[in-house]
Design a protein around this motif. Structure first.
Motif, PDB file in Angstrom:
ATOM      1  N   UNK A   1       0.821  -1.216   0.000  1.00 59.65           N
ATOM      2  CA  UNK A   1       0.000   0.000   0.000  1.00 59.65           C
ATOM      3  C   UNK A   1       0.853   1.263   0.000  1.00 59.65           C
ATOM      4  N   UNK A   2       2.065   1.176   0.520  1.00 65.38           N
ATOM      5  CA  UNK A   2       2.930   2.361   0.567  1.00 65.38           C
ATOM      6  C   UNK A   2       3.242   2.897  -0.825  1.00 65.38           C
ATOM      7  N   UNK A   3       3.177   2.028  -1.842  1.00 65.33           N
ATOM      8  CA  UNK A   3       3.420   2.479  -3.214  1.00 65.33           C
ATOM      9  C   UNK A   3       2.374   3.512  -3.644  1.00 65.33           C
ATOM     10  N   UNK A   4       1.203   3.458  -3.017  1.00 68.07           N
ATOM     11  CA  UNK A   4       0.134   4.420  -3.285  1.00 68.07           C
ATOM     12  C   UNK A   4       0.076   5.481  -2.194  1.00 68.07           C
ATOM     13  N   UNK A   5       1.138   5.549  -1.385  1.00 67.98           N
ATOM     14  CA  UNK A   5       1.237   6.489  -0.270  1.00 67.98           C
ATOM     15  C   UNK A   5       0.100   6.292   0.729  1.00 67.98           C
ATOM     16  N   UNK A   6      -0.166   5.013   1.017  1.00 63.80           N
ATOM     17  CA  UNK A   6      -1.211   4.655   1.962  1.00 63.80           C
ATOM     18  C   UNK A   6      -0.657   3.685   3.007  1.00 63.80           C
ATOM     19  N   UNK A   7      -1.274   3.705   4.184  1.00 62.22           N
ATOM     20  CA  UNK A   7      -1.068   2.680   5.205  1.00 62.22           C
ATOM     21  C   UNK A   7      -2.383   1.923   5.329  1.00 62.22           C
ATOM     22  N   UNK A   8      -2.336   0.610   5.158  1.00 57.26           N
ATOM     23  CA  UNK A   8      -3.539  -0.210   5.217  1.00 57.26           C
ATOM     24  C   UNK A   8      -3.475  -1.093   6.459  1.00 57.26           C
ATOM     25  N   UNK A   9      -4.486  -0.959   7.311  1.00 58.46           N
ATOM     26  CA  UNK A   9      -4.533  -1.700   8.567  1.00 58.46           C
ATOM     27  C   UNK A   9      -5.734  -2.637   8.562  1.00 58.46           C
ATOM     28  N   UNK A  10      -5.547  -3.818   9.148  1.00 54.51           N
ATOM     29  CA  UNK A  10      -6.620  -4.808   9.181  1.00 54.51           C
ATOM     30  C   UNK A  10      -6.589  -5.526  10.530  1.00 54.51           C
ATOM     31  N   UNK A  11      -6.962  -4.797  11.567  1.00 53.35           N
ATOM     32  CA  UNK A  11      -6.997  -5.381  12.898  1.00 53.35           C
ATOM     33  C   UNK A  11      -5.670  -5.377  13.630  1.00 53.35           C
ATOM     34  N   UNK A  12      -4.711  -4.555  13.161  1.00 53.14           N
ATOM     35  CA  UNK A  12      -3.440  -4.453  13.883  1.00 53.14           C
ATOM     36  C   UNK A  12      -3.655  -3.758  15.226  1.00 53.14           C
ATOM     37  N   UNK A  13      -2.756  -4.024  16.159  1.00 51.79           N
ATOM     38  CA  UNK A  13      -2.824  -3.324  17.435  1.00 51.79           C
ATOM     39  C   UNK A  13      -2.423  -1.866  17.226  1.00 51.79           C
ATOM     40  N   UNK A  14      -2.801  -1.023  18.174  1.00 54.23           N
ATOM     41  CA  UNK A  14      -2.426   0.386  18.087  1.00 54.23           C
ATOM     42  C   UNK A  14      -0.905   0.530  18.137  1.00 54.23           C
ATOM     43  N   UNK A  15      -0.253  -0.331  18.886  1.00 57.41           N
ATOM     44  CA  UNK A  15       1.209  -0.295  18.931  1.00 57.41           C
ATOM     45  C   UNK A  15       1.802  -0.565  17.548  1.00 57.41           C
ATOM     46  N   UNK A  16       1.262  -1.560  16.838  1.00 58.38           N
ATOM     47  CA  UNK A  16       1.737  -1.871  15.490  1.00 58.38           C
ATOM     48  C   UNK A  16       1.406  -0.741  14.522  1.00 58.38           C
ATOM     49  N   UNK A  17       0.196  -0.192  14.632  1.00 60.84           N
ATOM     50  CA  UNK A  17      -0.226   0.881  13.735  1.00 60.84           C
ATOM     51  C   UNK A  17       0.629   2.130  13.934  1.00 60.84           C
ATOM     52  N   UNK A  18       0.900   2.479  15.186  1.00 62.58           N
ATOM     53  CA  UNK A  18       1.730   3.650  15.466  1.00 62.58           C
ATOM     54  C   UNK A  18       3.138   3.457  14.917  1.00 62.58           C
ATOM     55  N   UNK A  19       3.666   2.245  15.060  1.00 59.74           N
ATOM     56  CA  UNK A  19       4.996   1.948  14.536  1.00 59.74           C
ATOM     57  C   UNK A  19       5.043   2.122  13.025  1.00 59.74           C
ATOM     58  N   UNK A  20       3.978   1.716  12.337  1.00 60.94           N
ATOM     59  CA  UNK A  20       3.928   1.857  10.882  1.00 60.94           C
ATOM     60  C   UNK A  20       3.885   3.330  10.483  1.00 60.94           C
ATOM     61  N   UNK A  21       3.067   4.131  11.150  1.00 63.93           N
ATOM     62  CA  UNK A  21       2.994   5.555  10.830  1.00 63.93           C
ATOM     63  C   UNK A  21       4.298   6.271  11.169  1.00 63.93           C
ATOM     64  N   UNK A  22       4.989   5.807  12.194  1.00 63.99           N
ATOM     65  CA  UNK A  22       6.233   6.466  12.592  1.00 63.99           C
ATOM     66  C   UNK A  22       7.332   6.338  11.545  1.00 63.99           C
ATOM     67  N   UNK A  23       7.179   5.418  10.607  1.00 65.89           N
ATOM     68  CA  UNK A  23       8.147   5.305   9.513  1.00 65.89           C
ATOM     69  C   UNK A  23       8.140   6.561   8.644  1.00 65.89           C
ATOM     70  N   UNK A  24       7.045   7.316   8.692  1.00 66.04           N
ATOM     71  CA  UNK A  24       6.877   8.469   7.811  1.00 66.04           C
ATOM     72  C   UNK A  24       6.863   9.797   8.562  1.00 66.04           C
ATOM     73  N   UNK A  25       7.138   9.769   9.854  1.00 67.33           N
ATOM     74  CA  UNK A  25       7.054  10.975  10.677  1.00 67.33           C
ATOM     75  C   UNK A  25       8.423  11.366  11.227  1.00 67.33           C
ATOM     76  N   UNK A  26       8.694  12.670  11.227  1.00 64.31           N
ATOM     77  CA  UNK A  26       9.930  13.168  11.826  1.00 64.31           C
ATOM     78  C   UNK A  26       9.843  13.157  13.345  1.00 64.31           C
ATOM     79  N   UNK A  27       8.640  13.252  13.892  1.00 62.87           N
ATOM     80  CA  UNK A  27       8.414  13.142  15.339  1.00 62.87           C
ATOM     81  C   UNK A  27       7.364  12.054  15.547  1.00 62.87           C
ATOM     82  N   UNK A  28       7.548  11.207  16.550  1.00 56.67           N
ATOM     83  CA  UNK A  28       6.752   9.976  16.616  1.00 56.67           C
ATOM     84  C   UNK A  28       5.367  10.122  17.234  1.00 56.67           C
TER      85      UNK A  28
END
Length: 247
Positions: A158-185
């Motif tokens: 999904x990142x190829x389309x500049x998207x994050x796709x979640x399907x029942x991930x924990x908030x910890x996992x989801x935050x970790x995925x978004x942090x790949x694209x953030x200068x501040x976590x």
């Protein structure tokens, strides 16, 4: 205030760091929040995810790419006379004309094949063929094949389309995925938040919609920090008015 903090900390830029050395090796690197599509000399395309780096060296006899960090996806131009080899830690992934995704995780390499077939060799392990619709978990001395349905492949790419796709991930996992694209976590300030789960498809260029979804669907309160970081706290249910009055 939250929206302003998010806007400051998320960015996608078009420029990419490119260095050509005297040895004929091209070095490509993306910054945090940057995704880049790079047209290679042979007609192939290298897609680099956020905070990723790769080296490319083409000769008359072969095409070699070494992933230094992060994640890369490849659309490989067909050329049987010059195999296309991707080095990812101890693994060598060989393709002729195909498409696949490689992600360097802390203790393993994650491979997803979306088109055609590749061969994978890691350490002393025998080379294995992996076709479209399958993937592999690659470790220094082993290659473990997995079948992937279209939903799971779409989630990984999904990142190829500049998207994050979640399907029942924990908030910890989801935050970790978004942090790949953030200068501040995005930080988790309460252990009760970590195990909550969420699904959805969100733009990586704007995590405001992700943070809004958390507050609308889960007992989570979002607090923006002055440095651009975001803290996720558990939102306790307010006490009923009659109970509060009786205390």
């Amino acid at each position: 205030m939250i929206a302003a903090a998010v806007a400051v900390m998320l960015f996608i830029v078009a420029a990419i760091v490119t260095v050509r050395t005297f040895s004929g090796v091209d070095h490509y690197e993306t910054r945090i929040g940057q995704i880049s599509d790079i047209a290679l000399d042979d007609g192939s395309t290298l897609h680099l995810n956020s905070d990723s780096a790769a080296e490319v060296r083409f000769t008359d006899h072969g095409r070699k790419v070494r992933i230094l960090k992060g994640e890369a996806s490849f659309d490989v131009a067909h050329d049987r006379s010059r195999p296309f080899d991707v080095e990812a830690r101890s693994a060598v992934i060989r393709a002729v004309g195909t498409a696949f995704n490689v992600r360097l995780r802390p203790s393993l390499v994650e491979l997803t094949v979306t088109q055609g077939t590749v061969t994978v060799h890691s350490g002393n392990d025998l080379a294995q063929q992996i076709s479209a619709g399958s993937g592999a978990v690659i470790q220094p001395r082993s290659v473990s094949l997995t079948h992937l349905d279209s939903r799971f492949i779409g989630q990984r790419t999904a990142w190829r389309e500049q998207m994050v796709e979640l399907d029942g991930e924990t908030i910890e996992q989801a935050a970790s995925e978004f942090n790949r694209y953030r200068a501040a976590p995005i930080l988790i300030g309460d252990t009760r938040v970590s195990s909550l789960r969420i699904g959805g498809r969100f733009r990586i260029t704007d995590s405001k919609e992700f943070l809004s979804a958390l507050q609308l669907s889960l007992p989570i309160r979002v607090v923006a920090g002055q440095d651009g970081s975001v803290m996720l706290l558990y939102q306790d249910e307010p006490e009923p008015a009659d109970n509060a009055a009786g205390e």
